[in-house]
Design a protein around this motif. Sequence first.
Motif, PDB file in Angstrom:
ATOM      1  N   LEU A  22      72.594  18.878  33.278  1.00  0.00           N
ATOM      2  CA  LEU A  22      73.036  20.212  34.073  1.00  0.00           C
ATOM      3  C   LEU A  22      72.950  19.963  35.727  1.00  0.00           C
ATOM      4  CD1 LEU A  22      72.334  23.173  31.217  1.00  0.00           C
ATOM      5  CD2 LEU A  22      74.550  21.593  32.188  1.00  0.00           C
ATOM      6  N   ARG A  23      71.767  19.988  35.977  1.00  0.00           N
ATOM      7  CA  ARG A  23      72.115  19.507  37.084  1.00  0.00           C
ATOM      8  C   ARG A  23      72.422  18.350  37.873  1.00  0.00           C
ATOM      9  NH1 ARG A  23      66.087  21.302  35.098  1.00  0.00           N
ATOM     10  NH2 ARG A  23      66.007  23.133  35.461  1.00  0.00           N
ATOM     11  N   ARG A  24      72.960  17.681  37.828  1.00  0.00           N
ATOM     12  CA  ARG A  24      72.959  16.678  38.121  1.00  0.00           C
ATOM     13  C   ARG A  24      74.480  16.387  38.483  1.00  0.00           C
ATOM     14  NH1 ARG A  24      73.595  12.592  41.407  1.00  0.00           N
ATOM     15  NH2 ARG A  24      74.741  10.649  40.861  1.00  0.00           N
ATOM     16  N   ALA A  25      74.968  17.180  37.192  1.00  0.00           N
ATOM     17  CA  ALA A  25      76.710  17.633  37.155  1.00  0.00           C
ATOM     18  C   ALA A  25      77.103  18.741  38.425  1.00  0.00           C
ATOM     19  CB  ALA A  25      76.576  18.283  35.726  1.00  0.00           C
ATOM     20  N   ALA A  26      75.952  19.552  38.422  1.00  0.00           N
ATOM     21  CA  ALA A  26      76.357  20.891  39.993  1.00  0.00           C
ATOM     22  C   ALA A  26      76.196  20.207  40.814  1.00  0.00           C
ATOM     23  CB  ALA A  26      74.519  21.922  39.551  1.00  0.00           C
ATOM     24  N   ARG A  27      75.070  18.605  40.729  1.00  0.00           N
ATOM     25  CA  ARG A  27      75.531  17.987  42.625  1.00  0.00           C
ATOM     26  C   ARG A  27      76.821  17.419  42.858  1.00  0.00           C
ATOM     27  NH1 ARG A  27      69.923  17.281  40.646  1.00  0.00           N
ATOM     28  NH2 ARG A  27      70.637  15.087  39.984  1.00  0.00           N
ATOM     29  N   GLY A  41      85.072  22.889  42.533  1.00  0.00           N
ATOM     30  CA  GLY A  41      84.423  21.810  41.334  1.00  0.00           C
ATOM     31  C   GLY A  41      84.125  22.875  40.594  1.00  0.00           C
ATOM     32  N   GLU A  42      84.021  22.640  39.108  1.00  0.00           N
ATOM     33  CA  GLU A  42      83.277  23.301  37.831  1.00  0.00           C
ATOM     34  C   GLU A  42      83.078  22.492  36.834  1.00  0.00           C
ATOM     35  OE1 GLU A  42      86.418  26.190  35.998  1.00  0.00           O
ATOM     36  OE2 GLU A  42      87.879  25.781  37.329  1.00  0.00           O
ATOM     37  N   GLN A 102      85.724  14.515  35.328  1.00  0.00           N
ATOM     38  CA  GLN A 102      84.423  13.999  35.219  1.00  0.00           C
ATOM     39  C   GLN A 102      83.928  14.261  33.505  1.00  0.00           C
ATOM     40  OE1 GLN A 102      82.245  12.823  38.562  1.00  0.00           O
ATOM     41  NE2 GLN A 102      83.859  14.269  40.388  1.00  0.00           N
ATOM     42  N   ILE A 103      82.961  13.141  33.161  1.00  0.00           N
ATOM     43  CA  ILE A 103      81.994  13.447  31.932  1.00  0.00           C
ATOM     44  C   ILE A 103      80.822  13.012  31.994  1.00  0.00           C
ATOM     45  CG2 ILE A 103      81.379  13.215  29.643  1.00  0.00           C
ATOM     46  CD1 ILE A 103      84.620  13.385  28.481  1.00  0.00           C
ATOM     47  N   VAL A 104      79.849  13.957  32.579  1.00  0.00           N
ATOM     48  CA  VAL A 104      78.527  13.365  32.275  1.00  0.00           C
ATOM     49  C   VAL A 104      77.360  13.110  31.065  1.00  0.00           C
ATOM     50  CG1 VAL A 104      76.577  13.748  33.365  1.00  0.00           C
ATOM     51  CG2 VAL A 104      78.704  14.367  34.597  1.00  0.00           C
ATOM     52  N   ALA A 162      79.532  18.387  41.109  1.00  0.00           N
ATOM     53  CA  ALA A 162      80.558  19.777  41.672  1.00  0.00           C
ATOM     54  C   ALA A 162      80.647  19.826  43.095  1.00  0.00           C
ATOM     55  CB  ALA A 162      80.067  21.222  40.793  1.00  0.00           C
ATOM     56  N   GLU A 163      79.415  20.368  43.417  1.00  0.00           N
ATOM     57  CA  GLU A 163      79.031  20.746  44.956  1.00  0.00           C
ATOM     58  C   GLU A 163      79.767  19.553  45.947  1.00  0.00           C
ATOM     59  OE1 GLU A 163      75.222  20.615  45.374  1.00  0.00           O
ATOM     60  OE2 GLU A 163      74.678  22.889  44.420  1.00  0.00           O
TER      61      GLU A 163
END
Length: 854
Positions: free
Chosen positions: A248-253, A261-262, A319-321, A255-256
């Motif tokens: 989740l933290r990687r995906a948030a970065r 980005g969502e 994208q998919i993480v 998106a930033e």
Amino acid sequence: MARGKLRIYLGAAPGVGKTYAMLSEAHRRVERGTDCVVAFVEHHDRPRTEVMLHGLEQIPRRELEYRGAVFTEMDVDAVLKRRPAVALVDELAHTNVPGSRNSKRCQDVEELLEAGIDVITTVNIQHLESLGDVVESITTVRQRETVPDEVVRRADQIELVDMSPQALRRRMAHGNIYKPDKVDAALSNYFRPGNLTALRELALLWTADRVDEYLQQYRGEHDIRSTWQARERIVVGLTGGPEGRTLLRRAARLAEKGAGGEVLAVYISRSDGLTSASPKELAVQRTLVEDLGGTFHQVVGDDVPQALLDFARSVNATQIVLGVSRRRAWQYAFGPGVSATVARESGPDLDVHIVTHEEAAKGRGLPVARGGRLGRSRIIAGWLVGVVGPVVLTLLLTSVWNTRPADDGPGFANEVLLFLTLTVGAALLGGLMPALAAATAGSLLLNYFFTPPTHTWIIDDPANVLAIIVFFAVGVSVASVVDLAARRTHQAARLRAESETLSFLAGSVLRGEDGLEALLERVRETFGMESVALLERGGEVEPWTCAGRVGTARPIERPVDADVDMPVGDHLVLALSGRVLPAEDRRVLAAFAAQAAVVLDRQRLKQEAGQARELAEGNRIRTALLAAVSHDLRTPLATIKAAVTSLRSDDIEWSEEDQAELLASIEEGTDRLDHLVGNLLDMSRLQTGTVTPLIRDVDLDEVVPMALGGVPEGSVVLEIPETLPMVAADPGLLERAVANVVENAVKYGPENEVVLVSASTLGDRVELRVVDRGPGVPDEAKERIFEPFQRYGDVPRGAGVGLGLAVARGFAEAMGGTLIAEDTPGGGMTMVLTLKSTPGRPPVPPDLPAHFTS
């Protein structure tokens, strides 16, 4: 009659050119031969806008008299009678003058649309009802005229009229928006660069969301499943394991790095219900993704990789993480894993990020069955074994043993066992039907090729007849057992999946979640629907109204329009559109419907409770006000009455000294009465929320001395440095707040002690301290003294109604500051008024307008 089309020009602030753009569009349509009229356009004396009205037919306005003044409004009847193809209606959020056909202009527009007339209108982003609080926090101006978001969202076309803050301020300075006497006030207040930038961002984001809704609707109508990378959407696949937080933290970065980005976290619950997910860990990850500004979704799917890809494509993800598998090396013998499968099948439209984490390769237990129902590949394999297998076995046996004497063959018993093995294999792979096919084919082939006399359908030996019958019976029995086990496994899996869904639903009840749209979205995801709506009506003959709706498909207006409807009571229905649900799904759907009714009732109870609190507070204020009027206000009136009566008395001849004393009593009583009434009016304004401060740069050494007019001369000492930075405040409110605090300090302080008023800076704030040497206030009473109609200690009746400090704190908070009470070292109390400083900004001239309305 077809409904008219609605086109809206949306702007971030007044003056960006919405009306000008609307009139330009009208001229273009008139040139193309379209029957277009001006139903209502307000040019606000802007020359360029007024010129654009030339050449357009204008419907005369209707005049209305209200409170002795004449106002003009749009004449709806005249427009309906004229019946143009297109009508221009400015200022959609406008509130009509009392006595008009409708209370709001948006209702007038709705009538025109129902009559089949296309309407072009304008609205500013700050007038959207849902953004009222946000706009007020940015601009400190509460918009009184608003329009429901749904009215704007239903528009067939929304066009954003954009302009940079710098360009808009230049237009303002050139006098193209407001008259010259209002320009300075506008530029220094509502039209500050920060305000305009924030409003512009609100408009852009709101429009982007609306565009996204259009895109989703278009993709749904045209069955487009490929990803259109118009906006970065990152889907995070969660397994319920501890690595989810890292993902989740990687995906948030990620998106930033892309604007807008969502992050959408999704947990795929297998339909067999067998999962190693930790409910506690999932709850933690749900909270984390919401804190990061994302959303959490739970989807039930038989095939986890395919369900994840279907979800990603349904939300138009880019994208998919995923995390590196927690399997050990030997466990890859059971399959490539979810991450590898998703990466292989994602296609060119989805980028897949495989993120390493500390839990990689630490093991996750044995893999479980793919599902209670047999997959397609297994069924195909079962049919191949059941139909082709006996033929191949017959060819092998006949080709190998034909070259040898008949007594050298494997024997009839062994041949039966070989065919029985194929039947059991077909049953294990494909279930009942392939096994029946294998048993039938095997019996016929055994009879024709291996039972004497061969190549005939006659059986000479009764023992062989019994063997073939037993073979067929055993094959059918094995197939039945395998099929029964598969059905029981599927039932157990379904019950497990239902229990997980119901457990989550019960958890949401215990957590007190009351978001109706979030619950309806979960219903839509769980059952794979296009849209879900909660419909209600007041009685059997009343029309249905929508209490909540999610989804991109056609709106559901009545239960009969839905593919599935679940009644909740007599007048509430949960309606779903997309597909027809099997009967076994309606049990879980009924639980969701009951929860939706509970959430709806909870929301309304909250609203009623808030209204009840406001009424209770109002009643308390009114009761206290009556008490103040009945006693405290009568005391100075009694003093004034007695002095006036004495002066008018003919029985006594007063000396000049006595007359002066009586006149002084009248003046003192009048001042006290004026002070009490002023505080009451100020408190009323604070309670009703009508205090709108005009914030500007103010010097304390100019305002504070003016606040000391109500205290005896020599009772206050000022220590305000000239180098003190200016503060952001309303001069009038600041003066009243300081006056109340100082008067309170003088009243409670000893007669031989002066009150000290000093100021100093603290970071980006300025603190104004009012220090007295009175009796002080204990810690437990320091907050109570700021409540309305509260007086501390043994203050005699008539000394005030206890509103001075309450009004002072209210004014301070209205200006974005604070007012607190502290103990004075050595005895007494210190009032600390804190305001935000504005260093380096020149003071605003004092001749600005008293207020400004956008």
